[in-house]
Every structure is written in C-alpha cells, then in structure tokens.
Design a protein around this motif. Structure first.
Motif, mmCIF file in Angstrom:
data_model
loop_
_atom_site.group_PDB
_atom_site.id
_atom_site.type_symbol
_atom_site.label_atom_id
_atom_site.label_comp_id
_atom_site.label_asym_id
_atom_site.label_seq_id
_atom_site.Cartn_x
_atom_site.Cartn_y
_atom_site.Cartn_z
ATOM 1 N N THR A 264 36.984 32.540 43.508
ATOM 2 C CA THR A 264 36.216 32.568 44.756
ATOM 3 C C THR A 264 36.182 31.136 45.272
ATOM 4 O OG1 THR A 264 34.134 32.311 43.520
ATOM 5 C CG2 THR A 264 34.830 34.558 43.998
ATOM 6 N N THR B 176 41.712 28.603 51.774
ATOM 7 C CA THR B 176 42.792 29.559 51.484
ATOM 8 C C THR B 176 43.966 28.894 50.776
ATOM 9 O OG1 THR B 176 43.630 29.197 53.718
ATOM 10 C CG2 THR B 176 42.240 31.131 53.391
ATOM 11 N N TRP C 213 47.441 38.688 48.743
ATOM 12 C CA TRP C 213 46.019 38.693 48.375
ATOM 13 C C TRP C 213 45.097 38.854 49.579
ATOM 14 C CZ3 TRP C 213 42.801 34.909 50.303
ATOM 15 C CH2 TRP C 213 43.411 33.743 50.807
ATOM 16 N N ARG C 214 45.522 38.331 50.744
ATOM 17 C CA ARG C 214 44.659 38.414 51.936
ATOM 18 C C ARG C 214 44.404 39.859 52.382
ATOM 19 N NH1 ARG C 214 47.263 33.761 52.765
ATOM 20 N NH2 ARG C 214 46.223 31.993 53.779
ATOM 21 N N LYS D 63 44.052 42.452 50.455
ATOM 22 C CA LYS D 63 43.411 43.263 49.411
ATOM 23 C C LYS D 63 41.935 43.561 49.703
ATOM 24 C CE LYS D 63 46.898 43.072 46.308
ATOM 25 N NZ LYS D 63 47.612 44.257 45.849
ATOM 26 N N PHE D 64 41.322 42.735 50.548
ATOM 27 C CA PHE D 64 39.901 42.890 50.887
ATOM 28 C C PHE D 64 39.724 42.634 52.385
ATOM 29 C CE2 PHE D 64 40.120 41.666 46.437
ATOM 30 C CZ PHE D 64 39.265 42.599 45.843
ATOM 31 N N ALA E 110 40.258 38.795 53.171
ATOM 32 C CA ALA E 110 39.733 38.521 51.819
ATOM 33 C C ALA E 110 38.751 37.341 51.798
ATOM 34 C CB ALA E 110 40.865 38.308 50.808
ATOM 35 N N PRO F 277 37.520 32.368 50.746
ATOM 36 C CA PRO F 277 38.405 33.453 50.311
ATOM 37 C C PRO F 277 38.249 33.792 48.825
ATOM 38 C CG PRO F 277 39.622 31.411 50.406
ATOM 39 C CD PRO F 277 38.227 31.086 50.851
ATOM 40 N N ALA G 162 39.996 36.294 45.423
ATOM 41 C CA ALA G 162 41.169 37.042 44.947
ATOM 42 C C ALA G 162 40.996 37.415 43.485
ATOM 43 C CB ALA G 162 42.444 36.219 45.120
ATOM 44 N N LYS H 4 37.939 44.003 40.800
ATOM 45 C CA LYS H 4 37.919 44.508 42.180
ATOM 46 C C LYS H 4 36.501 44.904 42.583
ATOM 47 C CE LYS H 4 40.033 47.765 45.424
ATOM 48 N NZ LYS H 4 38.768 48.034 46.116
ATOM 49 N N LEU I 207 34.431 41.807 43.481
ATOM 50 C CA LEU I 207 34.734 41.233 44.793
ATOM 51 C C LEU I 207 34.334 42.185 45.919
ATOM 52 C CD1 LEU I 207 38.105 39.358 44.135
ATOM 53 C CD2 LEU I 207 35.754 38.496 43.995
ATOM 54 N N ASP I 208 34.487 43.499 45.712
ATOM 55 C CA ASP I 208 34.009 44.471 46.709
ATOM 56 C C ASP I 208 32.510 44.305 46.951
ATOM 57 O OD1 ASP I 208 36.414 45.773 47.292
ATOM 58 O OD2 ASP I 208 36.144 47.302 45.733
#
Length: 308
Positions: free
Chosen positions: A61, A65, A81-82, A84-85, A89, A220, A222, A238, A241-242
C-alpha cells in the motif's frame, strides 16, 4: 490462522493501525475465520526495493504508483495491477500542503513565500520517498497551474531547493527534522500528516496551510503475487484491499486526514478544503515519465540540487 504482511509507506502507520482491527472484525463476520495483519513502514521507495529483494509482503500500500510499477516490472505484482481494484487501484488520495510552526510566525500563505530568502523549507529527498517526489511535482505543477511555463517552473523549483537545509529520508523523518530537531520554517508534506503530528507531538504545534494549488497524490495498492502464490493467501489479500473501499474504511481514512474516494464521506469532513488540484498526468504525462525526466540519476532534480 492466516497472517498477512502489509508493506506500506512511512506516514500511513497510524491509518493502518486503525484499519487492521476493523478489517479483522469484518473478515471474521464475513467468513467466520480469524486473520492476523502485520505492518511494515518506511520510505515508500525503500519499501518497494525491500519487497523486490525478497521481503514477503502479501500486499503493498504505497503513496506513488511508480513504486508499484517498479514491482510490476520485477514480476512481483501483476502487470495490470491498476485494473484489479476500482479508481486505478487507489482507494484514497491525499495532497501536499504546508505545515508551519504554531501561529505561522513567517506568515507563509502560498508557494511564493517558500522562495523568500528568510524561509527554510524541510522536504523529503525525492530520490528516497514518494512524499519527496510529490512535493517536487506539486512545486513544479503549481507554476504550470497558474499559467507558467516549464522554464518558469524550473526556475521556481531551483530557488525552492536552495532554501532546503537538509533532505529527509521519508515523511516521518521529515516531521522529526522539523519538530524534534527544530529545523526549518515550513514542512511540505501530505495533508494526512497533520493528524499524525497532532497525535505524536500534541495539538497546537503546527498550523496547516493549504496553498492555492497542489497535486493529487494517489495512494495505490496491489497484491504481491509472488508472496500470495507461495503462502496461498491470494483470497485474503484481495479481501483486505477490497475492504479499503468500504464505507467503514473510507470513514477511517477521513479521520486520518486521508481523502476518501467516496464523495459523500469526503463532503462530511470540512478539513478537506477545496483547492485547485491538478494530476501528475496533466503536466508530467505520468509518474513514470516524471521519474525519467526528474528523478532518475542525472535527471532534473540532480542537476538543480547539485548546482545549489
């Protein structure tokens, strides 16, 4: 019991101290399982290098970037990676502002005051921390935001670094230089650092000055694919981070002076003053481009700082 290691930047320490127990409770409620979260904090670029060199982070975290792009280039996080969220992200953002000593004895109001001969500025070394890179890009970009040219921006930033007595290693080090070693009249740092200073040094030590224009600093995140494949913690990483996008976590961010992406929550907190915000992409193409032009060895920063 599964444990995750979150490797993060310096000034996010207190934020994650509050996020982690909230996530642990949320995860228990959702899955019935216990989970443990460990934290590691230092200058963001130093942290990225540690992960590249083998530190087993499950998630990173960061505050720029480029630090995650660096890990993507090494094959440690996903190339995409960007995507993914949400929000590229980056679940939260910040901006760069000025912390001055209580009562603002030097009457510092905006960027132009930082190049006065009677003002000393404390800032992070842009070669070692994202805090420092964003401070530099904010200083450059605010000239452009006022309609100035890159040549005028270079002139301004050159004058600014002539007023820097010492380059700090990371955001927390910069705060220590300013408040413990009592060096400088103004500290350029993340908006979120205001809360950390109040908590660590007591309220009333500093005043926060919002300049007329500043930069959007994305935070950002990942999943570290290398680690989660080995530890079989992909789902947990995951979920962690979610969680940062949930209203509960976005409220915690706001309480730490980190700007939530959730607009309704952002509006509830009057400390997030509206100021003219510009993105890295507007004036620099991308953080990657800025890295090449300004911060790589022999780049613009090296030239202007060695000529100091």
């Amino acid at each position: 019991q599964t444990s995750l290691l979150n490797v993060s930047y310096d000034v996010a320490r207190e934020f994650y101290k509050d996020i982690n127990p909230a996530f642990i409770a949320h995860y228990k409620k959702a899955t019935g399982k216990d989970i443990k979260i460990d934290q590691s904090h230092a200058g963001s670029s130093a942290q990225a290098r540690a992960v590249a060199d083998g530190l087993d982070a499950d998630v990173v975290t960061m505050n720029t970037t480029t630090d995650i792009d660096f890990l993507a280039d090494k094959g440690v996080v996903a190339k995409d990676w960007r995507s993914k969220f949400p929000n590229g992200a980056a679940p939260t953002t910040s901006t760069m502002l000025f912390l001055v000593r209580n009562g603002n004895p030097k009457n510092i109001k905006d960027w132009d005051d930082l190049i006065r001969p009677d003002v000393k500025v404390v800032v992070v070394n842009p070669k070692t921390g994202g805090n420092g890179r964003l401070a530099y890009l904010a200083a450059w970009g605010q000239v452009r935001a006022k309609g100035g040219t890159d040549a005028q921006a270079l002139d301004y930033v050159t004058k600014l670094y002539k007023n820097v007595p010492v380059l700090a290693r990371g955001g927390r080090d910069a705060t220590g230089v300013f408040l413990q070693r009592n060096i400088g009249d103004v500290l350029i740092t993340f908006e979120s650092e205001v809360v950390s200073v109040d908590n660590e040094f007591g309220k009333g030590k500093v005043d926060a000055i919002h300049p007329s224009a500043s930069i959007v600093a994305e935070n950002p995140v990942a999943v570290v694919e290398r680690t989660v494949a080995k530890k079989k913690t992909a789902a947990e990483a995951k979920a962690y981070l979610d969680f940062l996008y949930t209203p509960e976590a976005q409220e915690i961010a706001a309480k730490h002076n980190i700007r939530p992406r959730n607009e309704a929550i952002l509006k509830k907190y009057p400390q997030f003053k509206p100021l003219k915000l510009f993105t890295v992409d507007q004036y620099f193409g991308s953080l990657g481009e800025a890295q090449k032009v300004h911060f790589n060895d022999g780049g613009q920063f090296d030239k202007l700082y060695s000529a100091k």
